[in-house]
Motif scaffolding. Structure first.
Motif, mmCIF file in Angstrom:
data_model
loop_
_atom_site.group_PDB
_atom_site.id
_atom_site.type_symbol
_atom_site.label_atom_id
_atom_site.label_comp_id
_atom_site.label_asym_id
_atom_site.label_seq_id
_atom_site.Cartn_x
_atom_site.Cartn_y
_atom_site.Cartn_z
ATOM 1 N N LYS B 108 0.835 -1.201 0.000
ATOM 2 C CA LYS B 108 0.000 0.000 0.000
ATOM 3 C C LYS B 108 0.871 1.253 0.000
ATOM 4 O O LYS B 108 0.608 2.216 -0.697
ATOM 5 C CB LYS B 108 -0.899 -0.028 1.246
ATOM 6 N N ARG B 109 1.948 1.227 0.808
ATOM 7 C CA ARG B 109 2.804 2.418 0.938
ATOM 8 C C ARG B 109 3.733 2.598 -0.257
ATOM 9 O O ARG B 109 4.141 3.718 -0.567
ATOM 10 C CB ARG B 109 3.644 2.315 2.217
ATOM 11 N N ALA B 160 17.282 -2.719 -5.170
ATOM 12 C CA ALA B 160 17.768 -2.346 -3.836
ATOM 13 C C ALA B 160 17.379 -3.466 -2.865
ATOM 14 O O ALA B 160 16.786 -4.477 -3.277
ATOM 15 C CB ALA B 160 17.158 -1.020 -3.396
ATOM 16 N N PHE B 161 17.708 -3.285 -1.624
ATOM 17 C CA PHE B 161 17.305 -4.267 -0.620
ATOM 18 C C PHE B 161 17.125 -3.565 0.716
ATOM 19 O O PHE B 161 17.618 -2.438 0.924
ATOM 20 C CB PHE B 161 18.359 -5.370 -0.480
ATOM 21 N N VAL B 162 16.412 -4.221 1.591
ATOM 22 C CA VAL B 162 16.348 -3.776 2.988
ATOM 23 C C VAL B 162 16.626 -5.003 3.834
ATOM 24 O O VAL B 162 16.045 -6.067 3.612
ATOM 25 C CB VAL B 162 14.965 -3.171 3.323
ATOM 26 N N ASP B 163 17.538 -4.858 4.769
ATOM 27 C CA ASP B 163 18.016 -6.010 5.526
ATOM 28 C C ASP B 163 17.963 -5.718 7.020
ATOM 29 O O ASP B 163 18.507 -4.715 7.471
ATOM 30 C CB ASP B 163 19.473 -6.287 5.091
ATOM 31 N N LEU B 175 8.894 -0.586 8.161
ATOM 32 C CA LEU B 175 8.169 0.225 7.173
ATOM 33 C C LEU B 175 8.875 1.559 6.943
ATOM 34 O O LEU B 175 8.988 2.024 5.801
ATOM 35 C CB LEU B 175 6.730 0.452 7.644
ATOM 36 N N LYS B 176 9.385 2.152 8.034
ATOM 37 C CA LYS B 176 10.084 3.440 7.907
ATOM 38 C C LYS B 176 11.332 3.304 7.038
ATOM 39 O O LYS B 176 11.623 4.147 6.195
ATOM 40 C CB LYS B 176 10.489 3.957 9.306
ATOM 41 N N GLU B 177 12.085 2.211 7.265
ATOM 42 C CA GLU B 177 13.323 2.014 6.505
ATOM 43 C C GLU B 177 13.010 1.754 5.025
ATOM 44 O O GLU B 177 13.702 2.259 4.136
ATOM 45 C CB GLU B 177 14.138 0.858 7.109
ATOM 46 N N ILE B 178 11.958 0.981 4.781
ATOM 47 C CA ILE B 178 11.572 0.731 3.383
ATOM 48 C C ILE B 178 11.159 2.047 2.718
ATOM 49 O O ILE B 178 11.548 2.337 1.579
ATOM 50 C CB ILE B 178 10.443 -0.329 3.325
ATOM 51 N N ARG B 180 12.229 4.979 3.485
ATOM 52 C CA ARG B 180 13.425 5.798 3.299
ATOM 53 C C ARG B 180 14.168 5.390 2.016
ATOM 54 O O ARG B 180 14.590 6.233 1.238
ATOM 55 C CB ARG B 180 14.329 5.637 4.533
ATOM 56 N N VAL B 181 14.291 4.072 1.810
ATOM 57 C CA VAL B 181 15.013 3.583 0.624
ATOM 58 C C VAL B 181 14.218 3.876 -0.653
ATOM 59 O O VAL B 181 14.751 4.396 -1.634
ATOM 60 C CB VAL B 181 15.310 2.066 0.752
ATOM 61 N N CYS B 182 12.918 3.559 -0.620
ATOM 62 C CA CYS B 182 12.097 3.728 -1.835
ATOM 63 C C CYS B 182 11.986 5.200 -2.228
ATOM 64 O O CYS B 182 12.029 5.546 -3.414
ATOM 65 C CB CYS B 182 10.696 3.148 -1.620
ATOM 66 N N SER B 183 11.855 6.051 -1.224
ATOM 67 C CA SER B 183 11.704 7.471 -1.507
ATOM 68 C C SER B 183 12.947 8.013 -2.203
ATOM 69 O O SER B 183 12.858 8.737 -3.204
ATOM 70 C CB SER B 183 11.443 8.205 -0.180
#
Lengths: 445, 410
Positions: B108-109, B160-163, B175-178, B180-183
């Motif tokens: 959704k985000r 990219a990735f989030v780990d 969710l905040k970290e995702i 940050r990366v996507c933005s």
């Protein structure tokens, strides 16, 4: 005999493994072990989700299957599911290594073979440290599925991996040497090759200079060509990255031009030194697949699920590193098809450039990298002084279009140490190779 | 004869993700047992996977002494210690629903991205005990999430990735970290300056320490085949650079003992201190053979003879936040770099597939693919600024590492 739960797809893969590892460092025995074990991987599919279990409890497989089935939702139409429809119900026994199993070779003979390399290692004063390891592995896999598959097959590898460190004045070089065969008797006769490699490394450490970074025309050796094919394009041919992704499906349309017209890359095939994968870990027959044919995207590698999603034929490329993991789309033997000119003619195409003989590793995303361990300048179409290079990088598609010459030989390489990594599954045994490959305009650092 | 038991168990629940949805659930519970026999000169090992008869393994171990694998070192003794941290993370029965809920919120985000790979709850257990008073045990449960991100319009396999690997599960932080990366990913920018400049790495980037660890191996130093062989006791790096082996289970999510059952005081052992290379890392054999200080650095498979290896390290923290280390300026953050390497002399070059400009708080924008270059003595010497005290997000063990390097576009 396992009783499969109704209205679900179930398969069970049982692996019986025999492994030997004998290791010496600087003439001292460090390891001498035989590992024998069995493990199983169970998969249940209800049409929406997969449920997996890895276990060493071979006597309790029925209970594990029944317990796993409780998490799944019964599906009366499971046999009509597209993924299940793609799965093959092969019934076969393909045992190749029963008579020449490494299990039948005495440990003393394996040690004695390993020690045949020690003389050379001890005689070179510039070799300050070395590890030499004999490794063998035979796996007998049994595969059963609820749609009727019943398969038994085996594969086997043995070989020696040697790591050594050379020092010359203030210069260091870490190098490796491997020999690999499917049967123990196939290992003999490599000592000369080893001596030649040591000689090459000595010359390298004594004479190597740092490369001047820049763009170069490069000739890749067959092993470097194979790693390049595996890393730069092979991983992109694994269809799991396309599942449900409309952009990728459009981008990777079969028939699209992706490389130089002289370039063809294949996965699979029956090569003496290739991977022995008659069936994949979903029980499907492994096919030879053209990934690129004459520069045109010709195919990709599939599991049952990816073949169903893309409505293409299964290729038998669902593989797991061992019984603890689920099969995912992986390569087997990936290679560049040879061209039609001799090695001399190929070198004549490159007046000045770089020849890459051996790599430490490679990687491939949109940008690929190759990290050479042994590389040389090409001057007046001849191999010149050795060069220290950290990495060679480039855009995959630009580089595939820069392939400008292929020699007429094909060499395939297998290994007993290391392997391919994807997600959490490392190392998977793979083979690769090709001819000598001339690539223009590579970024050398 | 000393008889020693070495036991490991790995219990995992793993959810595999495809197209931002749960694709599969895997359960795995595999134990491995080895019995080691020591007769003062040699070691013998009997081992098995899964349920096993330990008395049979002990017989196998005694029989294996005949292989004459040298081990003339005293096995570890007289220490009893245990560590157990088993936080309630996500209940087994809720795991799939929780993962699907997280993925639905992510979808959704971040509708422009697809997400794949896995979420796991991992419980690892390791014990070593013997008949000369050694009894060490370690149990840890943690949450791990690795999501590969792909912009839907992109033709890359991944962008990219989030780990995360942490002792807690905090959905909001993920969710905040995702976000940050996507933005930052969607904001393309040019590399403003080429040449030497401040570069930030994620502290868990494997390439950064790879050469350092390889050259600090006691066997390489002992045989004079290490780049650092003539630098032991000398200042080779910056005053602000201190590198240690750390097996602190309270901070590092790592077992506090090595494969020979040895424990360092405070679980730490400095190898490089204020730029001076003090000593290499060693196991019992390497320390004895090359007369080097002993650092309790043995690794092994469950059924292998322990041998020298580096299993967990860290830097002495700078005490500064990433914002302080950057001094209010923005820097290049190397977020995803695959395929880099060092030459034998220590020159390093790495392509960076994903880099952001970073101000210490936000990832500001995405840079084109770049290349970073340096040399090991410069990376941890003149160019070294320090590791941040803060982590990429609460619950994560990954911080930021800051150094000056040469940057260019590919």
């Amino acid at each position: 005999m396992i009783k499969f739960p109704k209205n679900l797809y179930t398969d069970v893969r049982i692996e019986d493994v025999f492994e030997t590892r004998i290791s010496y460092a600087l003439n001292k025995l460090e390891e001498d072990k035989i590992r024998k074990y069995a493990g199983a991987f169970i998969r249940i599919f209800d049409g929406a989700r997969w449920y997996y279990c890895a276990t060493t409890n071979i006597d309790g497989l029925q209970a594990e299957v029944d317990s796993l089935a409780l998490a799944a939702k019964k599906n009366l139409k499971i046999l009509k599911n597209k993924t299940v429809e793609k799965m093959q119900a092969n019934v076969a026994r393909c045992i190749k290594y029963e008579n020449n199993s490494v299990e039948k070779i005495k440990s003393d003979k394996k040690t004695s073979y390993l020690k045949s390399y020690f003389g050379k290692l001890n005689s070179e004063k510039k070799i300050k440290m070395w590890h030499a390891t004999y490794v063998d592995r035979r796996v007998v896999k049994k595969f059963f599925s609820s749609i009727g598959a019943k398969i038994e097959f085996d594969n086997q590898k043995c070989g020696v991996a040697i790591r050594f460190d050379m020092v010359d004045k203030k210069k260091n070089l870490s190098e490796t040497f491997q020999v690999c065969s499917k049967v123990f008797d196939g290992l003999s006769g490599n000592e000369k090759k080893f001596s030649a490699h040591i000689g090459k490394c000595l010359s390298f450490i004594e004479n190597s200079v740092a490369v001047k970074p820049g763009r170069y025309n490069v000739i890749l050796s067959p092993i470097a060509s194979g790693i390049f094919a595996h890393e730069s394009f092979g991983h992109k041919s694994e269809a799991d990255f396309m599942v449900g992704d409309e952009t990728m499906k459009k981008e990777w349309t079969i028939g699209k031009k992706v490389g130089s017209p002289i370039l063809s890359i294949c996965d699979g095939g029956d090569h003496r030194d290739g991977e022995d994968v008659p069936f994949d870990d979903e029980g499907n027959i492994k096919k030879e697949t053209f990934l690129i044919k004459n520069g045109i995207l010709a195919g990709r590698l599939h599991s049952g699920a990816t073949a169903a999603d893309l409505d293409e034929e299964i290729t038998g490329n669902a593989r797991a590193i061992n019984f603890e993991y689920e099969p995912i789309v992986r390569m087997t033997t990936t290679y560049i098809k040879p061209g039609d000119i001799s090695l001399d003619e190929l070198f004549k195409k490159v007046k000045n450039g770089i020849y890459v003989e051996k790599l430490n590793h490679g990687s491939g995303m949109s940008t690929f990298t190759l990290a050479p361990s042994l590389a040389y300048e090409i001057k007046d179409s001849k191999i010149g002084k050795p060069l220290n290079i950290a990495v060679i990088t480039g855009d995959v598609f630009e580089t595939l279009n820069e392939i400008s010459g292929l020699s007429n030989e094909l060499e395939i390489f297998s290994f007993v140490g290391g392997g391919c990594g994807k997600m959490a599954q490392w190392p998977l045994s793979v083979a690769f190779g090709g001819p000598y490959t001339f690539v223009r305009n590579m970024n050398v650092q | 004869m000393i008889i020693e038991k070495y036991y490991t168990r790995s219990k995992q629940s793993v959810i595999n993700i495809e197209n931002t949805s749960v694709k599969s659930l895997k359960k795995k519970d595999i134990s491995r047992t080895a019995i080691r026999a020591y007769d003062g000169k040699r070691i013998g090992i009997g081992a098995a996977l899964g349920k096993c008869d330990e008395s049979r393994l002990a017989s196998d171990a005694k029989l294996a002494l005949k292989k004459n694998i040298p081990y003339p070192y005293a096995p570890s003794a007289d220490r009893v210690e245990s560590f157990s941290y088993l936080p309630a993370l996500i209940k087994d029965e809720n795991f799939v629903d929780e993962a699907q809920d997280l993925l639905s919120q992510i979808a959704k985000r971040q509708p422009l991205f697809g997400f794949s790979h896995e979420i796991s709850v991992i419980e690892s257990e390791s014990c070593i005990s013997n008949n000369v008073g050694l009894d060490l045990s370690y149990k840890n449960r943690y949450f791990a999430l690795t999501l590969l991100l792909k912009e839907k319009k992109s033709s890359n396999i991944m962008d990219a990735f989030v780990d995360f690997r942490g002792k807690s599960y905090d959905k909001n932080e993920i969710l905040k970290e995702i976000d940050r990366v996507c933005s930052a990913f969607t904001k393309k920018a040019r590399l403003e300056k080429k040449g030497r400049q401040t570069v930030v790495f994620l502290s868990e980037d494997g390439l950064i320490y790879s050469k350092l660890i390889s050259e600090l191996n006691g066997m390489k130093v002992g045989t004079k085949s290490s780049l650092f062989a003539d630098l032991i006791g000398k200042k080779a790096f910056g005053e602000n650079f201190t590198f240690m082996q750390s097996s602190d289970p309270y901070n590092d999510q790592v077992r506090f003992f090595d494969a020979e059952g040895s424990v360092n005081p405070d679980y730490r052992y400095n190898l490089i201190e204020n730029g001076v290379i003090l000593r290499p890392f060693t196991d019992k054999k390497t320390a004895a053979e090359y007369k080097l200080p002993y650092s309790a650095s043995a690794v092994s498979d469950y059924d292998s003879v322990p041998h020298v290896g580096f299993f967990s390290g860290r830097l002495k923290n700078s005490g500064k936040t990433i914002k302080e280390l950057l001094g209010g300026k923005k820097a290049v953050l190397v977020y995803l770099s695959s395929g880099g390497d060092f030459t034998p002399a220590g020159d390093m070059s790495a392509p960076v597939q994903l880099a952001f400009y970073f101000d210490g708080t936000d990832y500001l924008c995405r840079l084109p693919q770049i290349q970073v270059k340096s040399n090991i003595y410069d990376m941890f010497g003149k160019g070294f600024k320090g590791e941040s005290v803060d982590k990429i997000c609460p619950g994560s063990s990954c911080g930021y590492l800051v150094m000056d390097m040469d940057v260019s576009e590919i």
